[in-house]
Every structure is written in C-alpha cells, then in structure tokens.
Write a protein that holds these residues in place. Sequence first.
Motif, short mmCIF file in Angstrom:
data_model
loop_
_atom_site.label_atom_id
_atom_site.label_comp_id
_atom_site.label_asym_id
_atom_site.label_seq_id
_atom_site.Cartn_x
_atom_site.Cartn_y
_atom_site.Cartn_z
N ALA A 81 0.88 -1.17 -0.09
CA ALA A 81 0.07 0.01 0.12
C ALA A 81 0.88 1.28 -0.09
CB ALA A 81 -0.91 0.00 1.24
N SER A 82 2.02 1.22 0.79
CA SER A 82 2.96 2.52 0.88
C SER A 82 3.64 2.60 -0.63
CB SER A 82 3.97 2.24 1.84
OG SER A 82 4.83 3.28 1.66
N SER A 83 3.84 1.60 -1.36
CA SER A 83 4.46 1.64 -2.55
C SER A 83 3.48 2.22 -3.34
CB SER A 83 5.02 0.29 -3.10
OG SER A 83 5.88 -0.09 -2.22
N SER A 96 -5.45 9.42 -4.19
CA SER A 96 -5.31 8.07 -3.97
C SER A 96 -4.07 7.91 -3.37
CB SER A 96 -4.99 7.64 -5.61
OG SER A 96 -6.46 7.76 -6.31
N ALA A 97 -3.11 8.82 -3.22
CA ALA A 97 -1.76 8.51 -2.48
C ALA A 97 -2.13 8.52 -0.96
CB ALA A 97 -0.80 9.40 -2.86
N ASP A 98 -3.34 9.29 -0.49
CA ASP A 98 -3.15 9.22 0.79
C ASP A 98 -4.31 8.21 1.17
OD1 ASP A 98 -2.02 11.82 1.15
OD2 ASP A 98 -4.04 12.97 0.69
N ALA A 104 -1.99 1.67 4.19
CA ALA A 104 -0.74 0.97 4.73
C ALA A 104 -0.71 1.07 6.16
CB ALA A 104 0.69 1.73 4.23
N LYS A 105 -1.26 2.30 6.57
CA LYS A 105 -1.15 2.30 8.25
C LYS A 105 -2.03 1.38 9.03
CE LYS A 105 -0.83 7.58 8.07
NZ LYS A 105 -1.09 8.95 8.46
#
Length: 265
Positions: A81-83, A96-98, A104-105
Amino acid sequence: MVKQSIFGRIATLAKANINTMLDKAEDPQKMLDQMVRDYTNSISEAEAAVAQTIGNLRMIQDDYNEDLDASKSWGQKALAASSKADQFRTAGDTASADKFDNLAKVAIERQMDSEKSAKAAEPTIASQTEIVDKLKDGLDKMNDKRRQLVSKRDELTARAKSAQAQSAVHDAVKSIDIMDPSSEVNRFEEKVRREEARVRGQNELSASSLDAQFESLEDLGEQTEVEARLAALKAGGTQSLTAGNATDTGENELDYSEGATTQSN
C-alpha cells in the motif's frame, strides 16, 4: 486410663491378627501383578494429562505461528500500500496516494497487533514447553519404573515358584527319609521288625516244644529199653539160675555118690 489401655491393647491385637491373616492370604504373584496394574493405570492417567498439556501447548504455538504469519502478511500489505501511495503521489494523484497511505497504516496497525499477540504468547509457550518437557521426563521415568517393577515382579515370581518347588521337594524327601524316626518308612520298618520278632519267638517256642517232645520220646525210649532189659534180665536170670542150680545139684549128687561109693568101699 485402664479402660483406654485395655481398648488400646485390644485394638493392637486385632490389627496384629488382621495383618497376620492378610500376610497369610497374600499371594506374592497376585500382589505384584496388582501393583503393576495400578502403576500402569497411573501411567495411563499421567499420559492423558501430559497429552492434554502438550495439546494445549500446540494450540498456543499454532496461534503464535498464525500471529507471526499474520504480522508478516500485514507487513507485506503495508509495504504494497505504501508503494502504491508513492506511485500515485509521483503521478500527482494525492487523493489516491493518501488513500493507500491510510491502507498502509491500517496494515501496519494490524501487523503490530499480530506482533503483540505473538509477543504475549512467547512466555506462555516457554513455560508450557518447560512443563511439557518435565512431564515427558517424569513419564519416561515412570515407564522406566514400570519396566523395573515388571522385571522385579518376574524375578520375585520365579523365586517364589522356585522356593515352593524346593519346599515341595524337601517335604517329599523328608516324607521318605528312612533315617527320620517320624517317617512312614521307619514306622513300617518298625512294624516289620515287630512281626519278625513275633515270628522268631513263635519259632523258638515251637522249637522248644519239639525239643521237649523229643526229650520225652528219648526218656520213653530209655524207659522202654530199661523195661526190656529188666524183662530180659529177669527172663535170662531165671534160666541161668535154673541152669546153675541143676549143675550144682548134679555135682552135689556126684559128690554125694562118689562119697557114698567111697564110704561103701
């Protein structure tokens, strides 16, 4: 105090008599067999308890491993998810990045929860593992004791049978010991000796009776011979006396006749 002392002595005497009866009634082989059965049952109960403990440990270990797998999986998801969030941020898609950063969190939080659960299970697993090892060791010792008990039972049983066989042989030998005054053989020998002595006495009595009869016969023969000789003596004596008288008379007559002749001459 006197009553208590009497009751105490009676109780002690009763216990002693009961123990004596139990000792006489005890069969070594049966008692040892029962001991082996009881110990085997104890081992079976211990095995069941150890098996249950091992089962509980394995369940905790399974949960621990699942937590580790989950922690690893959530870590991989957090990384993915972070990638993805970095890709969207590079592309200028901040929303989308957030979104993927939030995913990821969440994955990281789930990873941390799994790690905490695994970490919390480690002391329990360690203590349970130690307990299981001790139980296994104790169970092994119990099995060794059982094998020793079985071996000892077999040895004592064999010794008891050997002792019984020796006792039976001893009794059998003793029963026919001709040197033992109380043996049956000695008693029969004494009986035979008595019978032989009785027969010998009868023989001696019969022999003395025969001797007496022969002696009476000899006495009778002697008397008969005496009577016969006496009769012969009498018979012979009369003839000799008669013959002697006749001779003497003739001679006298001759003498007288010669004397008469002489006188006449």
